[in-house]
Design a protein around this motif. Sequence first.
Motif, mmCIF file in Angstrom:
data_model
loop_
_atom_site.group_PDB
_atom_site.id
_atom_site.type_symbol
_atom_site.label_atom_id
_atom_site.label_comp_id
_atom_site.label_asym_id
_atom_site.label_seq_id
_atom_site.Cartn_x
_atom_site.Cartn_y
_atom_site.Cartn_z
ATOM 1 N N MET A 59 1.407 -0.689 -0.882
ATOM 2 C CA MET A 59 -0.041 0.053 0.302
ATOM 3 C C MET A 59 0.821 1.130 -0.059
ATOM 4 O O MET A 59 0.416 2.185 -0.280
ATOM 5 N N ILE A 60 1.588 1.458 0.777
ATOM 6 C CA ILE A 60 2.814 2.018 0.726
ATOM 7 C C ILE A 60 3.571 2.166 -0.603
ATOM 8 O O ILE A 60 3.377 3.929 -1.042
ATOM 9 N N LEU A 61 4.101 1.399 -0.825
ATOM 10 C CA LEU A 61 4.685 1.144 -2.666
ATOM 11 C C LEU A 61 3.210 1.803 -3.670
ATOM 12 O O LEU A 61 3.641 2.836 -4.191
ATOM 13 N N ALA A 62 2.056 1.583 -3.313
ATOM 14 C CA ALA A 62 1.621 1.907 -3.881
ATOM 15 C C ALA A 62 0.929 3.663 -4.136
ATOM 16 O O ALA A 62 0.528 4.302 -5.224
ATOM 17 N N THR A 63 1.140 4.771 -3.344
ATOM 18 C CA THR A 63 1.038 5.317 -3.117
ATOM 19 C C THR A 63 1.951 6.427 -3.246
ATOM 20 O O THR A 63 1.569 7.995 -3.968
ATOM 21 N N ARG A 64 3.391 5.869 -3.426
ATOM 22 C CA ARG A 64 4.410 6.094 -3.797
ATOM 23 C C ARG A 64 4.267 6.742 -5.845
ATOM 24 O O ARG A 64 4.928 7.639 -5.616
ATOM 25 N N GLU A 65 3.239 5.857 -6.011
ATOM 26 C CA GLU A 65 3.426 5.960 -7.637
ATOM 27 C C GLU A 65 2.000 7.711 -7.754
ATOM 28 O O GLU A 65 2.126 7.846 -8.366
ATOM 29 N N VAL A 66 0.995 7.790 -6.840
ATOM 30 C CA VAL A 66 0.095 8.789 -7.271
ATOM 31 C C VAL A 66 0.831 10.129 -7.029
ATOM 32 O O VAL A 66 1.276 10.642 -5.340
ATOM 33 N N ILE A 67 1.059 10.967 -7.426
ATOM 34 C CA ILE A 67 1.556 12.332 -7.961
ATOM 35 C C ILE A 67 -0.196 13.100 -7.611
ATOM 36 O O ILE A 67 -1.138 13.088 -8.749
ATOM 37 N N LEU A 68 0.532 14.109 -6.334
ATOM 38 C CA LEU A 68 -0.865 14.984 -6.075
ATOM 39 C C LEU A 68 -1.261 16.441 -7.533
ATOM 40 O O LEU A 68 -0.081 16.973 -7.677
ATOM 41 N N PRO A 69 -1.917 16.123 -8.044
ATOM 42 C CA PRO A 69 -2.336 16.881 -9.010
ATOM 43 C C PRO A 69 -1.896 18.403 -8.205
ATOM 44 O O PRO A 69 -1.470 19.214 -9.197
ATOM 45 N N ASN A 70 -2.051 18.849 -7.398
ATOM 46 C CA ASN A 70 -1.775 20.295 -7.128
ATOM 47 C C ASN A 70 -0.174 20.709 -6.673
ATOM 48 O O ASN A 70 0.525 21.789 -6.669
ATOM 49 N N LYS A 71 0.115 19.371 -6.725
ATOM 50 C CA LYS A 71 1.577 19.650 -6.520
ATOM 51 C C LYS A 71 3.022 19.007 -7.496
ATOM 52 O O LYS A 71 4.002 18.676 -7.167
ATOM 53 N N MET A 72 2.355 18.908 -8.753
ATOM 54 C CA MET A 72 3.082 18.502 -9.595
ATOM 55 C C MET A 72 3.737 19.502 -9.910
ATOM 56 O O MET A 72 3.307 20.653 -10.673
ATOM 57 N N CYS A 73 5.007 19.155 -10.382
ATOM 58 C CA CYS A 73 6.220 19.728 -10.595
ATOM 59 C C CYS A 73 6.168 19.798 -12.034
ATOM 60 O O CYS A 73 6.842 18.517 -12.731
ATOM 61 N N GLU A 74 5.962 20.419 -13.567
ATOM 62 C CA GLU A 74 5.925 19.641 -14.264
ATOM 63 C C GLU A 74 7.767 19.664 -14.801
ATOM 64 O O GLU A 74 7.521 18.930 -16.018
ATOM 65 N N LYS A 75 8.520 20.710 -15.394
ATOM 66 C CA LYS A 75 9.490 20.574 -15.193
ATOM 67 C C LYS A 75 10.868 19.473 -14.579
ATOM 68 O O LYS A 75 11.691 18.794 -15.499
ATOM 69 N N ASP A 76 10.634 19.108 -13.705
ATOM 70 C CA ASP A 76 11.097 17.824 -12.544
ATOM 71 C C ASP A 76 10.573 16.800 -11.781
ATOM 72 O O ASP A 76 9.671 17.312 -10.382
ATOM 73 N N THR A 77 9.686 15.444 -12.410
ATOM 74 C CA THR A 77 9.115 15.388 -11.667
ATOM 75 C C THR A 77 9.040 14.535 -11.148
ATOM 76 O O THR A 77 8.150 14.270 -9.379
ATOM 77 N N SER A 78 10.426 14.123 -10.292
ATOM 78 C CA SER A 78 11.231 14.022 -9.084
ATOM 79 C C SER A 78 10.962 14.836 -7.910
ATOM 80 O O SER A 78 10.701 14.817 -6.841
ATOM 81 N N ALA A 79 10.262 15.945 -8.563
ATOM 82 C CA ALA A 79 10.401 17.059 -7.752
ATOM 83 C C ALA A 79 8.678 17.636 -7.032
ATOM 84 O O ALA A 79 8.278 17.915 -5.791
ATOM 85 N N SER A 80 7.597 16.466 -7.183
ATOM 86 C CA SER A 80 6.452 16.491 -7.288
ATOM 87 C C SER A 80 6.578 15.924 -5.988
ATOM 88 O O SER A 80 6.978 15.096 -5.724
ATOM 89 N N GLU A 81 5.045 16.067 -5.350
ATOM 90 C CA GLU A 81 4.520 15.767 -4.029
ATOM 91 C C GLU A 81 3.661 14.540 -3.772
ATOM 92 O O GLU A 81 2.993 14.497 -5.534
ATOM 93 N N THR A 82 3.916 13.276 -3.194
ATOM 94 C CA THR A 82 3.114 12.130 -3.441
ATOM 95 C C THR A 82 2.499 12.046 -2.352
ATOM 96 O O THR A 82 2.728 12.691 -1.286
ATOM 97 N N LEU A 83 1.073 11.791 -2.701
ATOM 98 C CA LEU A 83 0.667 10.947 -1.680
ATOM 99 C C LEU A 83 0.976 10.498 -0.399
ATOM 100 O O LEU A 83 2.525 9.431 -1.285
ATOM 101 N N GLN A 84 0.594 10.485 0.302
ATOM 102 C CA GLN A 84 1.019 9.561 1.998
ATOM 103 C C GLN A 84 0.063 9.102 2.413
ATOM 104 O O GLN A 84 -1.207 9.328 2.617
ATOM 105 N N ILE A 85 0.578 7.974 3.255
ATOM 106 C CA ILE A 85 -0.075 7.114 4.536
ATOM 107 C C ILE A 85 -0.040 7.504 5.054
ATOM 108 O O ILE A 85 0.913 8.296 5.560
ATOM 109 N N ARG A 86 -1.210 7.673 6.633
ATOM 110 C CA ARG A 86 -1.201 8.120 7.637
ATOM 111 C C ARG A 86 -1.709 7.200 8.254
ATOM 112 O O ARG A 86 -2.634 6.501 8.250
#
Length: 86
Positions: A59-86
């Motif tokens: 489940m943790i690995l699956a959430t790391r693949e989800v990039i938050l739409p409002n936190k997407m960095c178009e130039k560098d996807t590695s800088a985009s924020e992903t969903l987190q499990i709490r």
Amino acid sequence: DMMQALFSQFDELCDKHGVQKLETVGDAYICTANLFDGDQHGGNAKEAALNALNMAKDMILATREVILPNKMCEKDTSASETLQIR
């Protein structure tokens, strides 16, 4: 919708790990291992605990693949924020 797609992945993980989905409440996904009589583990608590742990890891690995739409960095996807499990 982003959460529905993620929950569908979680449903597949439940099948993979022999875990039972109980329900979703808002953004919460609730599942259990070895709760009901006659489950596939036959009361084997150790195996059920390992399956629950492996489910949680996936489940943790699956959430790391989800990039938050409002936190997407178009130039560098590695800088985009992903969903987190709490």
